[in-house]
Design an enzyme around this catalytic site. Structure first.
Site, PDB file in Angstrom:
ATOM      1  N   TYR A 124       3.425   3.768 -27.250  1.00 49.80           N
ATOM      2  CA  TYR A 124       4.315   2.464 -27.101  1.00 49.80           C
ATOM      3  C   TYR A 124       4.280   1.711 -28.470  1.00 49.80           C
ATOM      4  O   TYR A 124       4.655   0.622 -28.600  1.00 49.80           O
ATOM      5  CB  TYR A 124       3.560   1.438 -26.060  1.00 49.80           C
ATOM      6  CG  TYR A 124       4.236   1.464 -25.044  1.00 49.80           C
ATOM      7  CD1 TYR A 124       4.000   2.498 -23.806  1.00 49.80           C
ATOM      8  CD2 TYR A 124       4.838   0.252 -24.568  1.00 49.80           C
ATOM      9  CE1 TYR A 124       4.754   2.456 -22.606  1.00 49.80           C
ATOM     10  CE2 TYR A 124       5.370   0.146 -23.436  1.00 49.80           C
ATOM     11  CZ  TYR A 124       5.218   1.261 -22.288  1.00 49.80           C
ATOM     12  OH  TYR A 124       5.949   1.148 -21.178  1.00 49.80           O
ATOM     13  N   LYS A 191      -6.693  11.710 -20.985  1.00 52.89           N
ATOM     14  CA  LYS A 191      -6.029  13.261 -20.584  1.00 52.89           C
ATOM     15  C   LYS A 191      -6.745  13.929 -22.012  1.00 52.89           C
ATOM     16  O   LYS A 191      -6.355  14.728 -22.779  1.00 52.89           O
ATOM     17  CB  LYS A 191      -4.635  13.443 -20.645  1.00 52.89           C
ATOM     18  CG  LYS A 191      -4.048  14.550 -20.416  1.00 52.89           C
ATOM     19  CD  LYS A 191      -3.880  14.786 -18.863  1.00 52.89           C
ATOM     20  CE  LYS A 191      -3.424  16.379 -19.083  1.00 52.89           C
ATOM     21  NZ  LYS A 191      -3.409  16.803 -17.397  1.00 52.89           N
ATOM     22  N   ASP A 224      -4.376  12.727 -14.398  1.00 55.39           N
ATOM     23  CA  ASP A 224      -3.413  13.276 -13.215  1.00 55.39           C
ATOM     24  C   ASP A 224      -4.275  13.205 -12.017  1.00 55.39           C
ATOM     25  O   ASP A 224      -3.762  12.834 -10.867  1.00 55.39           O
ATOM     26  CB  ASP A 224      -2.777  14.709 -13.496  1.00 55.39           C
ATOM     27  CG  ASP A 224      -3.948  15.553 -14.726  1.00 55.39           C
ATOM     28  OD1 ASP A 224      -4.761  14.956 -14.750  1.00 55.39           O
ATOM     29  OD2 ASP A 224      -3.639  16.819 -14.701  1.00 55.39           O
ATOM     30  N   ASP A 248       0.648   1.544 -18.183  1.00 52.96           N
ATOM     31  CA  ASP A 248       1.873   1.088 -17.854  1.00 52.96           C
ATOM     32  C   ASP A 248       2.329   1.961 -16.499  1.00 52.96           C
ATOM     33  O   ASP A 248       2.460   1.356 -15.466  1.00 52.96           O
ATOM     34  CB  ASP A 248       2.994   1.525 -18.799  1.00 52.96           C
ATOM     35  CG  ASP A 248       4.632   1.165 -18.572  1.00 52.96           C
ATOM     36  OD1 ASP A 248       4.544   0.043 -17.972  1.00 52.96           O
ATOM     37  OD2 ASP A 248       5.459   2.018 -18.748  1.00 52.96           O
TER      38      ASP A 248
END
Ligand code: NAD
Length: 357
Positions: A124, A191, A224, A248
């Site tokens: 971002y 992640k 995930d 987000d």
């Protein structure tokens, strides 16, 4: 004492839900000196920029602002008023509570989560290179050499910077928030198994910061897996702290768990200023129709009251919203498709309930 607060109605449905929020907040008896400022599409027409300097200056001065949504103009080269506000005012923490309310249709009834999202880095940060441009080809050439991997000259590139300082302050913010609000557990989401030098760094720092807060449980989840866990057993989680992009996406997921964007509040916090805004956007197709749900911005107003130390007033607003929604008689189309009322009528019912508490 009257609180000076920057009021940014925004555009689209922004002005009408802002009016509704102001009516409810003033019904608490807390006094405000509203400094109204412009941002968004209408400001672009009037001032030639969607984010006038005067708006930024006002928030710098008051230290507290509340904002309606703003449309991101397409094709002007301006990324987003919200991203610019967060970066220019260093509002590094985006706090998005998600709590179930009786009367709001949802698959779950017992959600009580808080998302703490990093606001200044990650994909971002706006470091992007458009496909085919000379600078992009230069970056590709350099990266291919440095990484020892071939990147197609056809590629567009987005950069994902993570710094130790930004990772540390967001995780620390999540722990401090948890302590202050008597929450029991912080889960860092990442992640790190794949993105070793960005998410890996974030996780390493999160684990180190957690050592300073032995009174609060700490754990981590791969993003995930987190998505699946949140829809299967959300009751296991409490405060989630995430880098920008995952924050987000997951905060929309948690808004979905409590019945949608119409009831989901939010805040952007920094060390010098705080800017409060609902999660939803400017819903241009409903602008000026007195139709949409003002709840998200009203609950956002309650978050602002808490920030100002007006805890009793904040509780009154939250109770009044919960009562009016539970009774289901004066609520907007998204909550009562059969017999809806308009935005202002719902706000008035909430304001009257606040006064009766
Ligand atoms: P949106 O949130 O504006 O609207 C999506 C849909 O959600 C609407 O069509 C409506 O059905 C529903 N909805 C949203 N708010 C509601 C409310 N208060 N009550 C009832 N229903 C509601 O999302 P979008 O259409 O993707 O974005 C429209 C514009 O808003 C874009 O320009 C986007 O960039 C901008 N945006 C601004 C902000 C912000 O200012 N904080 C946040 C998100 C999107």
């Amino acid at each position: 004492m009257a609180y000076p607060v920057t009021l940014i109605p925004g555009d689209g449905i922004g002005p009408e839900i802002t009016r509704a929020m102001v009516e409810v907040l003033e019904a608490t008896g807390v006094e405000f000196i509203w400094d109204q400022q412009e941002a968004g599409i209408d400001a672009l027409t009037e001032f030639g920029t969607p984010l006038p300097e005067a708006t930024l200056e006002s928030v710098r001065k008051t230290g507290v602002g509340i904002k309606g949504p703003t449309t991101t103009p397409v094709g002007t080269g301006f990324r987003s008023v919200n991203v610019a506000l967060r970066l220019k005012l260093d509002l590094y923490a985006n706090v998005r509570p998600a709590r179930s309310m009786v009367g709001v249709k949802s698959r779950f009834s017992d959600i009580d989560l808080v998302i703490v999202r990093e606001n200044t880095e990650d994909l971002y940060a706006g470091i992007e290179f458009e496909r085919g441009k000379p600078a992009t080809l230069e970056v590709i050439e350099h990266l291919s050499r440095a990484a020892g991997k071939t990147i197609s000259p056809e590629a567009g590139i987005s950069i994902k910077p993570f710094t130790p300082a930004a990772c540390e302050r967001i995780v620390r913010f999540a722990f401090e928030y948890s302590r202050k609000n008597k929450r029991r557990k912080v889960t860092a989401v990442h992640k790190a198994n794949i993105m070793k030098y960005t998410d890996g760094l974030y996780l390493e720092i999160a684990r180190a910061v957690a050592q300073d807060y032995p009174d609060i449980e700490f754990e981590d989840r791969i993003v995930d897996n987190m998505c699946m866990q949140l829809v299967q057993k959300p009751e296991l989680y409490d405060v989630l702290v995430l880098p920008n992009l995952y924050g987000d996406i997951i905060s929309d997921l948690t808004a979905g768990l409590i019945g949608g964007l119409g009831v989901a509040p939010g805040a952007n916090m920094g060390d010098q200023a705080a800017l409060f805004e609902a999660i939803h956007g400017s819903a241009p197709k409903y602008a000026g129709q007195d139709k949409v749900n003002p709840t998200a911005l009203i609950l956002t107003g309650a978050l602002m009251l808490r920030h100002l130390g007006e805890l009793a007033a904040a509780e009154k607003v939250e109770t009044a919203v919960a009562d009016v929604i539970r009774e289901g008689k004066t609520v907007t189309y998204d909550l009562a498709p059969q017999i809806p009322v308009g935005t202002q009528a719902m706000a008035q019912a909430i304001a009257e309930r606040v006064q009766s508490l």
